[in-house]
Structures are given as C-alpha cells and as structure tokens.
Design a protein around this motif. Structure first.
Motif, PDB file in Angstrom:
ATOM      1  N   ILE A 240       0.512  -1.297   0.074  1.00 26.69           N
ATOM      2  CA  ILE A 240       0.002   0.194  -0.205  1.00 26.69           C
ATOM      3  C   ILE A 240       0.993   1.101  -0.137  1.00 26.69           C
ATOM      4  O   ILE A 240       0.452   2.438  -0.180  1.00 26.69           O
ATOM      5  CB  ILE A 240      -0.763  -0.134   0.888  1.00 26.69           C
ATOM      6  CG1 ILE A 240      -0.213  -0.022   2.551  1.00 26.69           C
ATOM      7  CG2 ILE A 240      -2.007  -0.955   1.143  1.00 26.69           C
ATOM      8  CD1 ILE A 240      -1.299   0.301   3.810  1.00 26.69           C
ATOM      9  N   HIS A 241       2.196   0.932   0.105  1.00 26.87           N
ATOM     10  CA  HIS A 241       3.120   2.381  -0.217  1.00 26.87           C
ATOM     11  C   HIS A 241       3.606   2.432  -1.182  1.00 26.87           C
ATOM     12  O   HIS A 241       4.392   3.365  -1.494  1.00 26.87           O
ATOM     13  CB  HIS A 241       4.306   2.090   1.022  1.00 26.87           C
ATOM     14  CG  HIS A 241       3.625   1.929   2.501  1.00 26.87           C
ATOM     15  ND1 HIS A 241       2.863   3.117   2.840  1.00 26.87           N
ATOM     16  CD2 HIS A 241       4.222   1.474   3.653  1.00 26.87           C
ATOM     17  CE1 HIS A 241       2.825   2.890   4.291  1.00 26.87           C
ATOM     18  NE2 HIS A 241       3.151   1.706   4.703  1.00 26.87           N
ATOM     19  N   ARG A 246      -1.720   1.134  -6.620  1.00 30.44           N
ATOM     20  CA  ARG A 246      -3.162   1.759  -6.184  1.00 30.44           C
ATOM     21  C   ARG A 246      -4.050   1.580  -7.399  1.00 30.44           C
ATOM     22  O   ARG A 246      -5.119   1.194  -7.295  1.00 30.44           O
ATOM     23  CB  ARG A 246      -3.030   3.338  -6.032  1.00 30.44           C
ATOM     24  CG  ARG A 246      -2.211   3.716  -4.876  1.00 30.44           C
ATOM     25  CD  ARG A 246      -2.766   4.795  -4.094  1.00 30.44           C
ATOM     26  NE  ARG A 246      -1.781   4.878  -2.861  1.00 30.44           N
ATOM     27  CZ  ARG A 246      -0.957   5.914  -2.679  1.00 30.44           C
ATOM     28  NH1 ARG A 246      -0.989   7.033  -3.798  1.00 30.44           N
ATOM     29  NH2 ARG A 246      -0.244   5.872  -1.590  1.00 30.44           N
ATOM     30  N   HIS A 249      -5.267  -2.025  -7.195  1.00 26.74           N
ATOM     31  CA  HIS A 249      -6.145  -2.324  -6.132  1.00 26.74           C
ATOM     32  C   HIS A 249      -7.395  -1.682  -6.503  1.00 26.74           C
ATOM     33  O   HIS A 249      -8.336  -2.337  -6.018  1.00 26.74           O
ATOM     34  CB  HIS A 249      -5.663  -1.508  -4.844  1.00 26.74           C
ATOM     35  CG  HIS A 249      -4.112  -2.190  -4.141  1.00 26.74           C
ATOM     36  ND1 HIS A 249      -3.444  -1.728  -3.533  1.00 26.74           N
ATOM     37  CD2 HIS A 249      -3.492  -3.484  -4.382  1.00 26.74           C
ATOM     38  CE1 HIS A 249      -2.410  -2.304  -3.230  1.00 26.74           C
ATOM     39  NE2 HIS A 249      -2.477  -3.796  -3.500  1.00 26.74           N
ATOM     40  N   LYS A 253     -10.928  -3.916  -6.247  1.00 24.82           N
ATOM     41  CA  LYS A 253     -11.923  -3.600  -5.408  1.00 24.82           C
ATOM     42  C   LYS A 253     -12.970  -3.635  -6.385  1.00 24.82           C
ATOM     43  O   LYS A 253     -14.320  -3.831  -5.951  1.00 24.82           O
ATOM     44  CB  LYS A 253     -11.714  -1.934  -5.067  1.00 24.82           C
ATOM     45  CG  LYS A 253     -10.839  -2.041  -3.701  1.00 24.82           C
ATOM     46  CD  LYS A 253     -10.611  -0.431  -3.457  1.00 24.82           C
ATOM     47  CE  LYS A 253      -9.663  -0.354  -2.272  1.00 24.82           C
ATOM     48  NZ  LYS A 253      -9.433   1.189  -2.006  1.00 24.82           N
TER      49      LYS A 253
ATOM     50  N   PHE B 116      -2.814   2.084  11.479  1.00 30.32           N
ATOM     51  CA  PHE B 116      -4.527   1.836  11.108  1.00 30.32           C
ATOM     52  C   PHE B 116      -5.060   1.897  12.429  1.00 30.32           C
ATOM     53  O   PHE B 116      -6.163   2.467  12.662  1.00 30.32           O
ATOM     54  CB  PHE B 116      -4.759   0.449  10.521  1.00 30.32           C
ATOM     55  CG  PHE B 116      -4.752   0.494   9.043  1.00 30.32           C
ATOM     56  CD1 PHE B 116      -6.249   0.857   8.450  1.00 30.32           C
ATOM     57  CD2 PHE B 116      -3.684   0.416   8.181  1.00 30.32           C
ATOM     58  CE1 PHE B 116      -6.094   1.015   6.943  1.00 30.32           C
ATOM     59  CE2 PHE B 116      -3.867   0.521   6.880  1.00 30.32           C
ATOM     60  CZ  PHE B 116      -5.118   0.744   6.291  1.00 30.32           C
ATOM     61  N   VAL B 236      -5.224  -6.289   4.139  1.00 28.64           N
ATOM     62  CA  VAL B 236      -4.413  -5.183   3.288  1.00 28.64           C
ATOM     63  C   VAL B 236      -3.355  -5.886   2.828  1.00 28.64           C
ATOM     64  O   VAL B 236      -2.772  -7.121   2.935  1.00 28.64           O
ATOM     65  CB  VAL B 236      -3.467  -4.546   4.601  1.00 28.64           C
ATOM     66  CG1 VAL B 236      -2.448  -3.646   3.897  1.00 28.64           C
ATOM     67  CG2 VAL B 236      -4.444  -3.617   5.376  1.00 28.64           C
ATOM     68  N   LEU B 258     -10.734  -5.244   0.075  1.00 30.14           N
ATOM     69  CA  LEU B 258      -9.204  -4.836   0.030  1.00 30.14           C
ATOM     70  C   LEU B 258      -9.177  -3.661   0.681  1.00 30.14           C
ATOM     71  O   LEU B 258      -9.803  -2.647   0.242  1.00 30.14           O
ATOM     72  CB  LEU B 258      -8.967  -4.879  -1.340  1.00 30.14           C
ATOM     73  CG  LEU B 258      -7.460  -4.344  -1.645  1.00 30.14           C
ATOM     74  CD1 LEU B 258      -6.883  -5.250  -3.180  1.00 30.14           C
ATOM     75  CD2 LEU B 258      -6.984  -3.196  -1.549  1.00 30.14           C
ATOM     76  N   GLU B 260      -6.720  -0.228   1.724  1.00 28.33           N
ATOM     77  CA  GLU B 260      -5.624   0.495   1.554  1.00 28.33           C
ATOM     78  C   GLU B 260      -5.604   1.675   2.664  1.00 28.33           C
ATOM     79  O   GLU B 260      -4.458   2.072   3.093  1.00 28.33           O
ATOM     80  CB  GLU B 260      -5.586   0.920   0.060  1.00 28.33           C
ATOM     81  CG  GLU B 260      -5.349   0.223  -0.925  1.00 28.33           C
ATOM     82  CD  GLU B 260      -5.549   0.829  -2.086  1.00 28.33           C
ATOM     83  OE1 GLU B 260      -4.083   0.875  -2.955  1.00 28.33           O
ATOM     84  OE2 GLU B 260      -6.412   1.197  -2.686  1.00 28.33           O
ATOM     85  N   ASP B 264     -11.319   3.070   3.477  1.00 35.89           N
ATOM     86  CA  ASP B 264     -11.790   1.736   3.043  1.00 35.89           C
ATOM     87  C   ASP B 264     -12.345   0.966   4.274  1.00 35.89           C
ATOM     88  O   ASP B 264     -13.184   0.273   4.095  1.00 35.89           O
ATOM     89  CB  ASP B 264     -10.531   1.002   2.554  1.00 35.89           C
ATOM     90  CG  ASP B 264     -10.044   1.648   1.118  1.00 35.89           C
ATOM     91  OD1 ASP B 264     -10.785   2.139   0.545  1.00 35.89           O
ATOM     92  OD2 ASP B 264      -8.793   1.252   1.030  1.00 35.89           O
ATOM     93  N   SER B 282      -3.037   6.092   4.608  1.00 35.72           N
ATOM     94  CA  SER B 282      -1.703   5.986   3.607  1.00 35.72           C
ATOM     95  C   SER B 282      -1.836   7.543   2.868  1.00 35.72           C
ATOM     96  O   SER B 282      -1.083   7.898   2.330  1.00 35.72           O
ATOM     97  CB  SER B 282      -2.195   5.420   2.441  1.00 35.72           C
ATOM     98  OG  SER B 282      -3.323   5.486   1.646  1.00 35.72           O
TER      99      SER B 282
END
Lengths: 357, 357
Positions: A240-241, A246, A249, A253, B116, B236, B258, B260, B264, B282
């Motif tokens: 996720i970094h 993105r 992802h 989704k 988180f 994640v 999913l 991030e 979400d 993020s």
C-alpha cells in the motif's frame, strides 16, 4: 489510376504471410486503407505511403474478410476493418493474455511482468502488450526469453516505433510474433490514439493482466475496456506504500481477479488443469537469478528491515538501529549485488532476486 | 461448603468495576466458574485460584446476565457464558475493529498495523487484538499512542501474560481498555485454545482487519470465524514477493474487502459519512496540527500547497511555482520545525501527532 500506381509499388510478395496487397487484388487495398484513414477523408499521399510500407518483407494489411483476421476480434463490435501487420498474422489467432502497466514501473514490477509473460508463454499463450516502456517492454521480453510468441499492438503507424529505443525489440517481436496497428503509416504517438490501441489489445486477448498502474492511468482504461468486451480483468497487488499498486488495487476492488501466480491467471481464464502448473511467478523458480555470496548479518538484517515494500533511509535506520552511514553503504553494496534497487523519492526496495534472504 | 471458603477468599472489592464475585452473590460465581472450567469437571483448586485472582484490583468475572456483558457478543451463538476481565468492562461494548496478523510480521507490516490502529482509535473505535507479538502488539500500541481504547483478548488465563515480554503492554492495556479471557487462571498458551480466543475476538468486533498473514495462519482462522459470525472481513494487500501477504490475498480472493486506507475500513463497515473522513492511513493528516510560530510567505505557500493530503515534490513544484531546489530546502526546514513529515514513496505531509513510531 491511383490503384495502378500503387499496385506497381507494392510489387511481388515473398513468403506465406500474404494479405491484401495491391498486387493481389488491384484496387481493393485502397478501399480498405481509405476506411482506416477515416470515412470521407481523401489522403492519396498517405495511402501511397501505406502501400509502400506494405511492400516491405513480412508485412500485410489483414482485412476483416481474410480468414486469418482473428475470429475473437471479429466478434467485438467496433473493431478495425483491417490491421497493418508485420510478422505472422496467423499468430494473432493464438490465445492471448495482454500484460499492461506503468511506463515508469519499478524494477520489481518489470521483473514480475517478465516472469508472468515467460511463464504464460511457456503455457502456450501469446503475450500481447503495447510496446511501451516499463511493464509492456518487460512483458514482450519475457515472452521472447521463453521462446514464446508475443504481439505488440501499436498506437502509431508501424513505420514508426514508439518509443524509438524499442526499435530492436520491435524487430525481435516481428520475428517471433507480430506487430499490429490499425493506424496508417506516419501516424505519430498521439494520446488520443491510445484508447483505440488499448481496445484492440484487449479485443485480441482472453484477459488483461495489470501489473503496476497508478490510480489514473491508461492501464486502467485498457482494463475497463477489457471488462466491457467480456475479457477477464486481472491485477497484481502490491504494497500500500507503492503508488503504482493503487491502480491494481482499484481494479481488484472493482472485481478484477487478484493475481499472485500464473496459476491464478489460468484459473481466472478458466483453463483446465491449472492446478498442475506448480511454478509460480511469485515463487521465482524458473527465471530467478540467485545473486552470489552469503550475506553478512547486518546486510541480512537490512534486507529483513526492508521487507517487501519500499522504505526510505530514515525508516531503515529506525528499523535496524544501524547508523545512517552504515545503512547507506550496505544499501549500495546490496544494490551492486542486485538485491536492492533504489526507487524515486529516496526509497529502496528489494529486487525479486532475493533468494539469499 | 466450597462456596463459603471461596467467598472468604474473595474478600471485599474496591472500585466500580464489580462483576460477579463470591462476596456479591455467595455461591453464584462458583457455578459460573464451573461452567468456564468445563461441564462436569470439578476443579475446586482451580476455582479457588480464579477467585483469588478476581479479588485483585480492577478485575471481575463478567457474566452473561450482567448488563455490561457486550450485547454484540450475546448475539453470537456459542459465546462464553462469562469472561474474566481486567480493566473497564463497559469498554467491551464500544464499537471495535479487530486488527490481527502475523507474529513474525515485517517492520512495514507492524507500522501499518500501528497506523491503522491509531487512526481507527481516533475515529472512536476500540482496537481489539490478541496481545501476540508482531501485528497484535503493534495494533494495541497504535491505539494506546492515539489515546484510544484497546482490548486484548487472551488465549491464556489472565494471571498469565503470553508472551511474557508483553507484561508492561498488558498493564497499559488494562489501564486504557481491558484484558479479556474466557480461560480460567493458570491456563497456559495451548494451541488448541487459540481458535476459541479468535472466535471471541471477532465476536466482540464489527470487523476484522488482517495485516500480514501467511497462507496458513491463525489470522485466517480468525477471519473465517469472523465471516461466519457476520463480521466484516478486511485485508491489507502486499507485494506478491512478501510471503506474509499471501494470507491477505487469499482472503481478498475469497471476498474480503481490500483495504488500503482507513476510509476503506469505514466504507467496509458501512460507517456513514466516511467520505468526509478525508484522512486515511496512507494519505496522512488525521492528526494534523498546525504548530505555532510565524512562517515566511514561501513556507506558508508551501504548506498551503501541501494541503491536508500527501504530495510529492513534483506536485509541490507544480503547485507553488517554486524551483525544486527551493521546495526541497523549505521542506527540510519545515520538517525540522515539525510542521511537515516525509512519508513513504517520496511524499510529504503536514505533521501528524503520532507518537512512539
């Protein structure tokens, strides 16, 4: 009249890959070419240039009435009536997986593309991509390295190679697969043409695999078009970094298949017996390179601290408790050994060649 | 007879967190405790030990007939009839997100869990986890660092802390939240107890967020139990080269959300107005504070350009019209002043109040 000139220019063809040329069916190619140049547009010079290009070895205009025009493509509404092809047009009917992604992919992303392409090619899939920098080129190269078939769908005329530094790659693709475009010769790389190119790429394929794509990117457009065409949409997740995860992802989704291994691709495509394909891209057996030499304990600690996502120097100092200077020198060493790559923004990441952990 | 002995041992209670003790309702706790010790088993020494532990400050046996027994838990079939609690039992009725994952998480994974947890705690969620090493501990610590509530669901008797090095963490959790177990005192960390612990953890929570889990792991069991209980399952993603991402990817393939960003999580939980929660793990900024002191006009322009999301150097150059070199030096100054932090991926953000990183 024009047709006669053009017929003369086209000349005799050698080899078996013959499509519509002025020599075959005088007068006809002009009508097909005029359709590709746009309805109602008259561009005799452009058509002459097309025919001159088509006269070269291994080139053809593959028209929708040719039995070699891919059936899968013919079934999609709005597909081009004819394609400029350099290479073997029969290969266009091979089952294909399109592999697309960011032009500014990370080295790890390019390696993943290379690996998936090689493995899917070994499974008999042609690997289709867009000849762009980054993921596209890595996918083409992976298929070539595995002795497989690869197809480059271009957003320019085939007399141009974009980017220009992919000239040699394009030649290798033409020899082992084919280059395809619906755009007349001399068509420059215009942003407005790429969605059409992408639509053709997904139209040719059974599924589109996205590897590293930013939140807003052409790869996502390709994926959406693929979904609209009833193609399987697949995406490789990432840290996720990693900003280039993105887009992937987002697709997952939205319902794309999450892909970690070639098995996942085969399953998504409904291939029978995919369970027996034990090698997976993420396990890095087949094409893994194993860097030489044992690691000292600090280097090993650093690799562990790096984990599997990108991390900056500060973070690595914090995680290892080593001095910044020591972290930097060890990173440089690991980079030389091909175990670590430095990314934009002062970040570091492991390469996939990390069997030595 | 036994009940009388035990009532004498339990002694007077101080504080408000009073549940069932022998002193309150003589004879009763023994019946509850006997149920926890297992049907038909007679273990007077064990029950005496339980009551001795319960006599300590801030401890209680929270029984299913107590109004403070969490309603959410009561609704799940098979939940324990009573819970050993150390800390405030009322907090067990707080909306909770369970954060779980590998004991051998990567540093990046632990940071994600911490982040988180801190952000979800700031959104008013209690953070529930299992007091284990790795992701669990990072989640508890993140909630504590944000001044939030955290709940540790233990797979041992509460007179034992497992792992032992989490003694201090357990004390902090008891002070700011609570420790919970369905297991009698002296219950050792037995593998067979952890599925029950996990079922309790998900039962208490609205959703379970998995951060780093191997293909076969307790976290996946927790997630599956959570799904069976109608809880939201979230995971994640990570690099396909990270073996600890595989469990998360498995869950996502099986339908988990999913995740991030904190947004979400809020969306998955159906939280109203999560769109307005513009800050996410993020994207940074939830804890944004604007430190005092005069700013020069360029620095102010830069902070404005930064806004409340992260931005990279290119974006800041574009937004401010300043030279890259000037933006970098001002960013460094702002970072020294604690107004700006650099994030993973070469991004910058206004500072957050996160501590203990």
């Amino acid at each position: 009249m024009l047709a006669i000139d053009l017929a003369a220019m086209a000349g005799p063809r050698s080899g078996e890959n013959r499509g519509v040329t002025a020599a075959d069916r005088p007068g006809e190619p002009v009508a097909w070419l005029e359709r590709l140049h746009g309805p109602g547009e008259r561009d005799p010079a452009g058509i002459a240039r097309d025919l001159a290009w088509l006269a070269g070895p291994g080139r053809m205009l593959l028209t929708a009435d040719d039995p070699r025009y891919p059936g899968q493509l013919a079934a999609v509404p709005g597909m081009p009536p004819a394609l400029f092809v350099e290479g073997d047009p029969v290969l266009l009917s091979r089952p294909q997986v399109a592999i697309v992604g960011s032009r500014s992919a990370t080295a790890a992303g390019r390696e993943i593309a290379f690996d998936f392409a090689a493995r899917l090619a070994a499974h008999g899939f042609a690997i289709t991509s867009g000849l762009a920098a980054g993921i596209d080129a890595a996918a083409h190269r992976g298929a070539l390295a595995a002795g497989g078939v690869t197809i480059a769908v271009c957003g320019t005329g085939l007399d141009r190679v974009y980017p220009a530094e992919h000239r040699e790659l394009a030649d290798r693709i033409a020899a082992a697969g084919s280059l395809v475009s619906e755009f007349p010769t001399a068509t420059p790389p215009a942003a407005s043409n790429f969605p059409r190119r992408n639509r053709l790429m997904s139209g040719l394929s059974r599924g589109v695999l996205v590897i590293e794509a930013a939140s807003r990117s052409g790869s996502l457009i390709t994926a959406r078009l693929a979904g609209d065409q009833g193609r399987e949409v697949m995406a490789v997740p990432g840290s996720i970094h990693n900003p280039l995860a993105r887009g992937c992802h987002r697709l997952i989704k939205d319902g794309a298949a999450l892909v970690e291994t070639v098995d996942d691709v085969l399953a998504a495509l409904g291939e029978p017996g995919h369970e027996s394909a034990t090698n997976s891209a993420s396990e890095g057996g087949l094409f893994a390179k194993i860097p030489g030499g044992p690691l000292d304990s600090d280097a090993e600690m650093l690799l562990n601290a790096l984990g599997f996502g990108p991390a900056g120097l500060d973070r690595l100092v914090e995680r290892t408790g080593l001095a910044a200077r020591s972290v930097i020198s060890k990173l440089q060493l690991l980079e030389l050994e091909g175990r670590v790559e430095s990314l934009a923004g002062g970040q570091y990441s492991r390469t996939t060649a990390r069997q030595g952990r």
